[in-house]
Structure formats: C-alpha cells, structure tokens
Design an enzyme around this catalytic site. Structure first.
Site, mmCIF file in Angstrom:
data_model
loop_
_atom_site.group_PDB
_atom_site.id
_atom_site.type_symbol
_atom_site.label_atom_id
_atom_site.label_comp_id
_atom_site.label_asym_id
_atom_site.label_seq_id
_atom_site.Cartn_x
_atom_site.Cartn_y
_atom_site.Cartn_z
ATOM 1 N N CYS A 110 0.818 -1.231 0.000
ATOM 2 C CA CYS A 110 0.000 0.000 0.000
ATOM 3 C C CYS A 110 0.846 1.275 0.000
ATOM 4 O O CYS A 110 0.341 2.347 -0.321
ATOM 5 C CB CYS A 110 -0.929 0.011 1.205
ATOM 6 N N HIS A 244 -3.572 7.208 3.288
ATOM 7 C CA HIS A 244 -3.970 5.889 2.789
ATOM 8 C C HIS A 244 -5.390 5.609 3.268
ATOM 9 O O HIS A 244 -5.717 5.813 4.443
ATOM 10 C CB HIS A 244 -2.993 4.843 3.340
ATOM 11 N N ASN A 274 -10.156 -0.140 0.637
ATOM 12 C CA ASN A 274 -8.697 -0.061 0.573
ATOM 13 C C ASN A 274 -8.229 -0.621 -0.776
ATOM 14 O O ASN A 274 -8.328 -1.820 -1.025
ATOM 15 C CB ASN A 274 -8.115 -0.876 1.738
#
Ligand code: UT7
Length: 326
Positions: A110, A244, A274
């Site tokens: 990520c 994020h 996500n």
C-alpha cells in the site's frame, strides 16, 4: 528538490460491490462495516484486467498533464498484481500507451505510490529524466478469501497515475520498512518445481487486523509528523492530508494525534475501500479534479502496508486546477 506533479488520472472497475451484497456472501452487515471501517462500497474487476486499468489511468494523467507518451523518460508501476510475473505491468503500460522509455515495477504494497515518488526523485536529482509516469494500481479481489469476513469487506480494486515533470515541489519524503510476514501476508500459492519440499499455501491475503490497526495509526501519525518537520513546516502549514484509505477510524485517530483538523483530510474510503497502492493517488486525483487543491497548497501524503512498509511525503501543489470551467 526535484519534481512537480503535472497531472493525475484514475481508473476503477465499473462493478460496485455494496455492503448489502457482501452481506449475502458472508456473515456481516452494512452497519458493522460502516461503523468499523467507514466503507460503504468498493469496486471489483469483472471484465477489466489490471493492464486495462493502468493504461486508462495513465492516459487520463497524461491528458491532464498535457504530456505526450513520447515525452516520457521513465514509467514506474507500483503494484502487487500484474497479469504476468513477467513482462512487468510497467512494460505493458509502456507498450499500450506507445511510449519509448525504460519501465519497471516497485512493490511496496500500500505504500507503493510514495516509494515510487521517492525512486522518481532520484532520477530527477541525477537529471536523467524530464517527465516520469507513475501508475499505482492493485486488484486484490483476485487474492482475497471471499469467505473470510474479517478481510473481504475491506478491499477494493482500482488506482491512479501521476505525471511528474521537473520542478521544486517535493519538500520531503520518508520511507520505512520493518520486515514482518506475521501480521500481513499474501503467499504466492503455486510452485511448479517437482523438487520443492515445502507445503503449498493458498494464495489469499492473511491479516491480523487489530495488529495492523495499531501499526497504522502510529505509522500515519509519526510519518506525517516527520515529513512535515523535514519540510521545515509545522502541522498548521498543511492545507490537505491525503492519507492511505484503509479505515476511516485510522484516519480519525491520526488526525486527533496530529492535531490537524479532520476537515483537512481528503477521504474517499467510503466509495472504494482499501485499494492498496492505488489508494493515495486515487484520493489525490479526486482531490485534484474536484477543485479541492489550490495552486500553492501544501499537501502531506502518507501510506502504510504489508512489508511492513510506510511512506510519507510533503509536496507543494503548483498545478492549475483540473476542474473544467462551466
Ligand atoms: O493497507 C493496510 C491493510 N490493513 C488495514 O489497514 C487493516 C487495519 N485494521 C482494521 O482496519 C481493523 O482492525 C478491522 C476493520 C480489520 C477490524 O476492526 P476491529 O474493530 O479491530 O474488529 P475486530 O477484529 O476486533 O473484531 C471485532 C468483532 C469480532 O467478533 P467478536 O470476537 O468480538 O465476537 C469479529 O469476529 O467483529 C467481528 N467481525 C465482523 N463482524 C461482522 C470481524 N469482521 C466482521 C465483519 N462483519 N465483516
């Protein structure tokens, strides 16, 4: 430092998977998912391939930047999931957009977009490039265990791209890694060697959610604090935080720790969940195109993920608005 962001562009699959539909697949419900994560829906690939999405995002970003594929000096793709182990997704983007430059991938889960920005920074500092394309995209839907309610509700497919040109807008960047395969891991799953003696594991995402949660809040708070200090600024100077998009509670807790007003955090986790390395640039593109970002604004970006990795940076936004006048 070395570059300015000239343009951004996103690509997400068409199919919208709602919390209600997920509730028909595993024992969960809209209320639990919304309260614990802030996610209302996510996109998942049906017809789209990762290559198609990366190419669409790349073309959107190039158009926004007013840069032609032939002008690119480097393409970096941040992903965990190309269709092929080789050629790399970056090489497939290069082929499909008709560029003629080196192309390679980075995999920092990520945190990939910020890792890619830091790699690109080195090329600008060494004066090896004038224009760089970064595409960050993941489609974790093909390695999620769709019977595991503790993970399948969290992730979505999609991502975005950014075109970088020479400039002075990267004010600080900081990467970390602390190797750990216990709390977050996706095994390869297959091994064709007849000599291999280890037992094969299913290629699905394994995560100890609450461990990652604690790591994430700390990573986001300390990462942004350090990036802001390294830029010679204070939290009060930050106009926007692009975090994020893993869980709205992680974002809220980090805002509180940092003393940065929550309204300055750009959030789209409710629509996409996500999207791994796609998450930060997807939020950046939506902030760019919604007119939230003004010329001269200071933006802090921060991501964390498997590895465990983190990346944080501060940039100045010196681009004219991408919002078309009526
Ligand atoms: O990019 C980095 C990737 N990962 C992350 O950022 C994830 C970070 N972690 C998190 O976001 C949170 O830890 C989760 C959203 C994964 C979980 O939230 P939590 O508040 O830490 O819940 P929990 O794991 O402590 O589970 C609480 C309860 C459990 O039931 P019991 O044991 O209390 O009876 C779970 O079994 O919630 C249950 N549960 C669910 N219930 C309904 C877990 N998943 C679900 C679900 N629907 N989908």
């Amino acid at each position: 430092m070395s570059f300015s962001i000239l343009g951004t562009g996103k690509a997400v699959p068409d199919y919208i998977l709602t919390n209600d539909e997920l509730s028909t697949m595993v024992e969960t419900n809209d209320e639990w998912i919304k309260t614990r994560t802030g996610i209302e829906e996510r996109r998942v690939c049906r017809n789209e391939t990762l290559t198609e999405l990366t190419v669409r995002a790349a073309k959107n970003a190039l158009e926004d930047a007013g840069v032609a594929p032939s002008q690119l000096d480097l393409i970096i793709c941040s992903t965990m999931r190309g269709e092929n182990i080789t050629p790399s997704p970056a090489c497939m983007i290069q082929k499909e957009i008709g560029a003629d430059c080196p192309a390679f991938d980075v995999n920092a889960a990520c945190s990939g977009f910020i890792y890619a920005l830091d790699v690109a920074d080195g090329y600008f500092v060494r004066k090896k490039v004038r224009y760089v394309l970064i595409v960050s995209m993941d489609n974790l839907s093909n390695i999620i265990d769709w019977k595991d309610r503790s993970t399948c509700v969290l992730f979505g497919d999609g991502g975005a791209a950014a075109v970088l040109g020479e400039g002075e807008d990267l004010l600080s960047v900081n990467l970390t890694a602390s190797g750990n395969d216990e709390v977050l891991r996706i095994p390869h799953g297959t091994n064709s060697s007849p000599f291999y003696e280890h037992e094969e594991e299913k290629a699905v995402l394994h995560m100890a959610g609450s461990e990652v949660y604690k790591f994430a809040v700390n990573a986001m708070s300390s990462g942004i604090k350090k990036a802001v200090a390294d830029a010679g600024l204070t939290e009060a100077d930050v106009d926007h935080v692009i975090p994020h998009q893993a869980n709205i509670r992680i974002i809220n807790a980090s805002a509180k720790n940092l003393g940065i007003d929550r309204s300055r955090f750009f959030c789209n986790v409710s629509h996409y969940g996500n999207t791994s390395s796609g998450s930060v640039p997807l939020a950046l593109d939506e902030a760019n195109r919604s007119g939230v970002l003004k010329k001269g604004d200071i933006i802090a970006m921060c991501a964390f993920g498997a590895g465990l990795t983190t990346g944080s940076c501060v940039i100045r936004w010196s681009k004219d608005s991408s919002v078309q006048a009526e």
